[in-house]
Design a protein around this motif. Sequence first.
Motif, short mmCIF file in Angstrom:
data_model
loop_
_atom_site.label_atom_id
_atom_site.label_comp_id
_atom_site.label_asym_id
_atom_site.label_seq_id
_atom_site.Cartn_x
_atom_site.Cartn_y
_atom_site.Cartn_z
N VAL A 120 -27.66 7.92 40.09
CA VAL A 120 -27.14 7.96 41.47
C VAL A 120 -28.14 8.65 42.40
O VAL A 120 -29.03 9.35 41.94
CB VAL A 120 -25.77 8.67 41.53
N PRO A 121 -27.99 8.45 43.73
CA PRO A 121 -29.03 8.93 44.65
C PRO A 121 -29.10 10.45 44.80
O PRO A 121 -30.17 10.97 45.10
CB PRO A 121 -28.64 8.32 46.00
N ASN A 122 -27.99 11.19 44.65
CA ASN A 122 -28.04 12.63 44.87
C ASN A 122 -26.92 13.36 44.13
O ASN A 122 -26.12 12.75 43.44
CB ASN A 122 -28.00 12.95 46.37
N VAL A 123 -26.90 14.70 44.28
CA VAL A 123 -25.95 15.54 43.56
C VAL A 123 -24.51 15.22 43.94
O VAL A 123 -23.62 15.13 43.08
CB VAL A 123 -26.26 17.03 43.83
N ARG A 124 -24.28 15.04 45.22
CA ARG A 124 -22.93 14.74 45.69
C ARG A 124 -22.42 13.45 45.03
O ARG A 124 -21.28 13.38 44.57
CB ARG A 124 -22.96 14.59 47.22
N ALA A 125 -23.27 12.43 44.96
CA ALA A 125 -22.88 11.17 44.35
C ALA A 125 -22.61 11.35 42.85
O ALA A 125 -21.75 10.67 42.29
CB ALA A 125 -23.94 10.11 44.57
N ALA A 126 -23.31 12.29 42.22
CA ALA A 126 -23.07 12.54 40.79
C ALA A 126 -21.66 13.10 40.60
O ALA A 126 -20.93 12.68 39.70
CB ALA A 126 -24.10 13.52 40.23
N ARG A 127 -21.26 14.03 41.47
CA ARG A 127 -19.90 14.59 41.38
C ARG A 127 -18.86 13.50 41.59
O ARG A 127 -17.94 13.35 40.79
CB ARG A 127 -19.69 15.67 42.44
N TYR A 128 -19.02 12.75 42.69
CA TYR A 128 -18.01 11.74 42.99
C TYR A 128 -17.96 10.66 41.92
O TYR A 128 -16.89 10.15 41.58
CB TYR A 128 -18.26 11.10 44.37
N SER A 129 -19.12 10.30 41.37
CA SER A 129 -19.06 9.20 40.40
C SER A 129 -18.35 9.64 39.13
O SER A 129 -17.72 8.82 38.46
CB SER A 129 -20.44 8.59 40.13
N ALA A 130 -18.39 10.95 38.79
CA ALA A 130 -17.58 11.42 37.66
C ALA A 130 -16.10 11.25 37.97
O ALA A 130 -15.31 10.85 37.10
CB ALA A 130 -17.90 12.87 37.35
N GLY A 131 -15.71 11.52 39.22
CA GLY A 131 -14.32 11.34 39.63
C GLY A 131 -13.89 9.89 39.56
O GLY A 131 -12.85 9.56 39.01
N TRP A 132 -14.75 8.99 40.12
CA TRP A 132 -14.43 7.56 40.06
C TRP A 132 -14.35 7.10 38.61
O TRP A 132 -13.45 6.34 38.23
CB TRP A 132 -15.46 6.73 40.82
N ALA A 133 -15.31 7.55 37.79
CA ALA A 133 -15.32 7.14 36.38
C ALA A 133 -13.99 7.50 35.72
O ALA A 133 -13.36 6.66 35.07
CB ALA A 133 -16.48 7.80 35.63
N LEU A 134 -13.53 8.74 35.93
CA LEU A 134 -12.30 9.15 35.26
C LEU A 134 -11.09 8.42 35.83
O LEU A 134 -10.17 8.06 35.09
CB LEU A 134 -12.09 10.66 35.34
N LEU A 135 -11.10 8.15 37.14
CA LEU A 135 -10.00 7.38 37.72
C LEU A 135 -9.92 6.00 37.06
O LEU A 135 -8.85 5.54 36.66
CB LEU A 135 -10.18 7.25 39.24
N PHE A 136 -11.09 5.35 36.94
CA PHE A 136 -11.13 4.01 36.33
C PHE A 136 -10.72 4.06 34.86
O PHE A 136 -10.04 3.17 34.35
CB PHE A 136 -12.52 3.39 36.47
N ILE A 137 -11.14 5.11 34.17
CA ILE A 137 -10.78 5.26 32.75
C ILE A 137 -9.28 5.53 32.62
O ILE A 137 -8.60 4.97 31.77
CB ILE A 137 -11.60 6.40 32.10
N ALA A 138 -8.77 6.41 33.52
CA ALA A 138 -7.36 6.80 33.43
C ALA A 138 -6.43 5.62 33.69
O ALA A 138 -5.30 5.58 33.19
CB ALA A 138 -7.06 7.94 34.41
#
Lengths: 587, 98
Positions: free
Chosen positions: A268-286
Amino acid sequence: MSSVELWTYIVVGITFALYIYIGYANRVRDTKGFYVAGQGVPAVANGAATAADWMSAASFISMAGLISFMGFNGTIYLMGWTGGYVLLALLLAPYLRKFGKYTVPDFVGDRYYSQLVRVLAAIATVVISLTYVAGQMRGVGIVFSRFLGVGITTGVVIGMLIVGFFAILGGMKGITWTQVAQYSVLIVAYLIPAFAIGAVLTGNPIPQISFTFSDIIPRLNDLQVTLGFQEYTQPFVGKGMLDVFCVTLALMAGTAGLPHVITRFYTVPNVRAARYSAGWALLFIALLYTTAPAIAAFARYNLINTLDTATVANVEPGDKQDIYILNDANGQEVTWATSWQKTGLLAFVDKNNDGKIAFLPGDAFNGTNFKEPKADTANEAYFDRDIIVLANPEIAKLAPFIIALVAAGGLAAALSTASGLLLAMSSAVSHDIYYRVINPGASEDNRLMAGRIAIGVALIFAGYFGINPPGFVGQVVALAFGLAASSTFPLILLGIFDKRTNSAGATAGIIVGLLFTLLYIVNTNFLKNPPWIAGISGEGIGAIGMVLNLVVTYVVSRITAAPPQDIQDMVESVRVPRGAADAVTAH
Amino acid sequence: MAKRGAPQRAKSNPIDKGKALEYWKRNIRLILTLLVIWALVSYVAGIILAPVLNNIRLGSLPLGFWFAQQGSMIVFVILIFVYCWRMDKLDKEFDVDE
C-alpha cells in the motif's frame, strides 16, 4: 453431462478467463512491481486481496464442517483466525509499511543487523509457505474431481497452469488484482447458499441475524440432547478450557506472524493505508467467518432432521460401501444422500435393521473402512466434515447454478491463497537469499528473472505435493502456526516496541521458542505421546513458545550490549508515519 | 491518503525527539486500551467466563456462545477501525500525517 456439470464448466471457465485476463493486464517489468505491486494498491483493494490471500481452501470448504461437529469449541478457528488481524493492525502492519522494504526477512535482517537472522527468517518463510501451499493444490484437485469428474492430477495441473500464468507474469501486482476478483467470487459463492438455507429454515435470509434470533439453536440443542449428544452450545466438550485458550492464542499470534499475510501490507502507498487495509481485510474476512457458524448450525440441524424423518427404501451393495437409498417423509428419494455416498464422503449402515438411519454419538465405522461397522456403538451414519459446505446447496435444494458457484468459490479460495504463498516463497529465495546474501550486485533484470524462476520452481513443488500429499499435512499445519507464533511474531513485535532488543537477545529467543515448540509438537502430534503440559495440544503450544521467546529475548537483551545507534534510529523512524514513500525511494 | 503519482513530501523525519516520544506514548496508550477490549471479548467473555455467561441469553443464543461465535469477531472489526480513526487524529495533531 448433468446440468450441474455443465453449469460448473461454464462458471469455472468464466472465472478462470477473468483471472488470466487480469494477470495479463497487470504484468510487470521491475522488481518493485514484482515483489510489492509498486506500493500503489489502494487500502480497500489490499483488504480484499488480503482476505482472499488469507482464506484458503480450508476456510472455504472445511471450516463450517469442523464447527458443525465441534459445536462451541469451533470458536478456536473463528476467533483464532480473525483476532490476529487486530494484532497485525495495531502492532505490526503500520510500522513494517513505514520500514518499507519488501519482505519479513528484510525487516528482521536489518533490525537485528545479522545475516544469520535474515537467512533463518527466509528459511522459516519457505517452510511455513510450502506446508500451506500443498493443501491448496490438493483442494484444487478435489474440487475438480468432485464437481467436474476430472482426475485429481489433471485438476492440480490445470490449477498450476492458471496460477503460474498470472504469478510469473504479474508477480505481486498480478496476484493482488487477481485476488480482488477471487475474493468477490468466493464471498458471493459462500453467502448465496447461506442466505437461501437461512430463508428456508428460519424465514430470515441474513445468517448472522437468523442464527442469533431465530429458534434454530434452541431446537438444535433439544435435538442433540434427545439423541444423547451434549448441547450444541455447551463449551469445552472434548477439549478443555486451557487448551481452547492456548489454541486460540497460538492461531492469533500465528496469523499475525505468517509471512504471506504480512507481505501484503508492504503493497500500500503509506502507513495510514496499511492501518485501514487491515480493517478492510478483517471486515471482508468476518463476512465469511460470522456466516460459517450459522451454516454449521443450520446444516447440522438439516442433517439430523433429514435422517430422523427418512426411511431406507433400498440398499445397493458396493465394493467400498453399500449405497443406501433413502426416502423422505413424502416418499421422495433423498438424492444428495445417494450422490454423496458415491464419493465416499458419506456412509450409512442400518445396524439394527429398523429401516431407519440413526445419527448418534460415537463412530459408526472403524475409521473410513465402510465395510466394517463398529459393533459397540449405535451410530449408523458417517459424515466427512467437508460435506457441510459442499453438499449444503443440494441439501437445501438450490439450483444447479448455485452448486456450480460453490465449486468456483472453492477454486478461488484455493488459487488465491496458493498464489500469495508462492510469491512469499519466491521472494524469500530470490530477494532475501539470492540478492541480499549471495549476490548483492545483481542487476534489476537479473533479480526479476530470479524471482520468476523461483515462483516456477515453488509451483512445481506445490503441484507435486498436491498430487502426492504427504500423510502428515494435518500435523504440519499445527507446525506452521506454532513456528510463526513462536518465532516471527515475537521477533517483529519486540523489534518495533523494544528499542533495547538486540541481536543476541533475538537469536536466543528464537532458538528457545522454536526448539520448545518443535519438540512439543513432534512429541504430541507425530509420536502421539501424551502432552507434557497438562491438556495443551500441539496446536496450542505455539502460545507458550511465544511467551518463552518474548521472555528470553527481553532478558538476554538486557544483560548484553545495546544495539548500535543507527539501529535505534531506525526503530525511532518506523514509529513515525510520515516519510513512508521516501523510505522506498531511498531503497 | 497520498494519491498515486501526487508529489510526495521530501522530509523523512520531520519531528523532534521530545514530540516523537510523546506521540509514541499516546499511541501505546491507545493500543493498550484497545487490546484490553480485544482480550475481554475473546479470552474472557468467549472462553473463561463463557460457562457463566451462557446462563444469560442474547436473542435465543447463550451469551458466552454468542461472544465465541459472533460478538468477538464483530468487535475485532470495530477495534481496528477505531484505531485507524484515532490515529488519523493523532497523526494530524503531531503533524506526522501524509
